[in-house]
Design an enzyme around this catalytic site. Sequence first.
Site, PDB file in Angstrom:
ATOM      1  N   ASP A 203      69.043  26.739 -39.103  1.00  0.00           N
ATOM      2  CA  ASP A 203      68.008  27.464 -38.392  1.00  0.00           C
ATOM      3  C   ASP A 203      66.724  27.887 -39.179  1.00  0.00           C
ATOM      4  O   ASP A 203      67.253  28.695 -40.611  1.00  0.00           O
ATOM      5  CB  ASP A 203      68.667  28.359 -37.788  1.00  0.00           C
ATOM      6  CG  ASP A 203      67.595  29.312 -36.552  1.00  0.00           C
ATOM      7  OD1 ASP A 203      67.113  28.504 -35.755  1.00  0.00           O
ATOM      8  OD2 ASP A 203      67.432  30.431 -36.823  1.00  0.00           O
ATOM      9  N   GLU A 265      65.705  23.005 -39.879  1.00  0.00           N
ATOM     10  CA  GLU A 265      64.588  23.176 -38.949  1.00  0.00           C
ATOM     11  C   GLU A 265      63.559  23.920 -39.666  1.00  0.00           C
ATOM     12  O   GLU A 265      63.679  25.169 -40.176  1.00  0.00           O
ATOM     13  CB  GLU A 265      65.013  24.224 -37.843  1.00  0.00           C
ATOM     14  CG  GLU A 265      64.080  24.485 -36.873  1.00  0.00           C
ATOM     15  CD  GLU A 265      63.854  25.676 -36.193  1.00  0.00           C
ATOM     16  OE1 GLU A 265      63.188  25.742 -35.183  1.00  0.00           O
ATOM     17  OE2 GLU A 265      64.505  26.756 -36.801  1.00  0.00           O
TER      18      GLU A 265
HETATM   19  C1  GLC Z   1      64.745  28.813 -34.366  1.00  0.00           C
HETATM   20  C2  GLC Z   1      65.426  28.406 -33.043  1.00  0.00           C
HETATM   21  C3  GLC Z   1      65.125  29.460 -32.121  1.00  0.00           C
HETATM   22  C4  GLC Z   1      64.962  31.043 -32.513  1.00  0.00           C
HETATM   23  C5  GLC Z   1      64.564  31.110 -33.932  1.00  0.00           C
HETATM   24  C6  GLC Z   1      65.099  32.536 -34.610  1.00  0.00           C
HETATM   25  O1  GLC Z   1      63.211  28.629 -34.183  1.00  0.00           O
HETATM   26  O2  GLC Z   1      65.407  27.266 -32.666  1.00  0.00           O
HETATM   27  O3  GLC Z   1      65.441  29.327 -30.664  1.00  0.00           O
HETATM   28  O4  GLC Z   1      64.490  31.938 -31.741  1.00  0.00           O
HETATM   29  O5  GLC Z   1      65.021  30.076 -34.950  1.00  0.00           O
HETATM   30  O6  GLC Z   1      66.265  32.322 -34.861  1.00  0.00           O
END
Ligand code: GLC
Length: 500
Positions: A203, A265
């Site tokens: 993440d 991500e």
């Molecule tokens: C990522 C997740 C999202 C979350 C953020 C903070 O973007 O996909 O849902 O709010 O991280 O952890």
Amino acid sequence: MARGLEPAASAPGAGERPWTDDAVVYEIYPRSFQDSDGDGIGDLAGIRSRLPYLEWLGVDAIWLAPIYPSPLADYGYDVTDHKAIAPEIGTDQDFDLLVADAHDRGIRIVLDLVVSHTSIEHPWFRERPDFYVWSDGPEPPNNWLASFGGPSWTRDPATGRLYLHSFYPEQPDLDWRNPEVREAMADVVRHWVGRGADGFRVDAVDRMVKDAELRDDPPAREPFPLPMPEALLRRDLVNSRDAPDIGIALAALREAAGRAPLIGEVYLPVARVLPYLEHLDAVFGFDLLHAEWDADALAAAIDRSSAAGGIAWVTSNHDFPRVATRWGEENARAAAVLLLTLGGAAFVYQGEELGMVDGPAADPVRDRYGRDACRRPMQWDPTPSGGFSRGDPWLSPVDPATRNADDQSADPGSILNLFRELIGVRREIHGTPARIGSPDGTLAFDRGAHRVAINLGGSPAVVPAPAGSELVLCTAPGAAELHEGELRIGAHAAAVTCER
Ligand code: GLC
């Protein structure tokens, strides 16, 4: 027959490619997938009960959005114990049973690693303040902004000090420059690999390491191509995120994960993801997800992403409006063809295979950032609860009477059966996508002997087809036909052909 899997714990062999390379990974948002005990919240036993469906669909893996204990300020992305399972989601035993059953069916498990921050209620925040980023001055030390709005510095009432948070104030950022943080998170990774996880979605990777001197973000020099709150778009976010020495953090995760793939991500345009790919196996391609439903825009996003290499294709997830809502219900089938024929890892968000649309904003609001709409429960059957829960669902389903897995699985012309067919057909399609010239409003590319053609517009289109081609698949019965070297495609339709 069960497609058993080997454990992921050992190091990869020389030249061995990660299993994610061409996998279809199905994203499960656990709270909204299947409730087994009637508390209105989806859980691990519920997921396990739906494995036969996922095996029938043909996915290679499931990615579980966070399953860890959380006070839910960010619905699971604020974790208080990275090695435990939230009581409402299940027990350690439920997890073991899910892993064993999934592996027996040839389905791998990808866990969400929320490592850039913790919940403010994580014991570390009090017991290990050195794990976080603090400032002792009377004012914030810089102009950094949080992704969900407002400054990224908040005063801790208990100590009077300011702490850093890239997201909600309830999510203090960890200091990845501290080797003990790296070791603590490496320990988390080893824990889950030992418990049977086959890979990780990491993440918010671009927030893990920031400028060591906490310098201001300068004004934006050029437009940032991905959606973000207006105030952030006015800045060039080069110090509050995306530090050039991100490798110090990623190397620690890489080593702990062994051969288990890491998919990051990274919320940056694909042109800027290369440093991340030095340590991660793949990163999501947000250029495609955020492109307009327009042939030139999609083609450009695909070309940029293919050039980066290591891009995991994704067209929706738990953070953004669904495909049918964003690109139009009439285009959902063609979008499925695009996602599943590009080659490389493809991530399918739960419910996309039913063509689900976003719901209205929830009442009461659950997510303060407005993401309830795309997190509505999975629709299994036509009953009012959609078969999601026998209790009161934490978010109500959108339209189960007209859109559900039971009805669609029995209908050979459904979008669900198109997804299943596509997942089967993609196993036969090999080679790097090479875009070919095609009329305005269409997008076409070849992969080996296969040609994929998509008509984005509202009138029929014709794309050339090599002599001897056969129609392999199209978005709906009669939506495309081959005729003397021409592939005729109906409005909003797509087709795959193969040269024999
Ligand atoms: C990522 C997740 C999202 C979350 C953020 C903070 O973007 O996909 O849902 O709010 O991280 O952890």
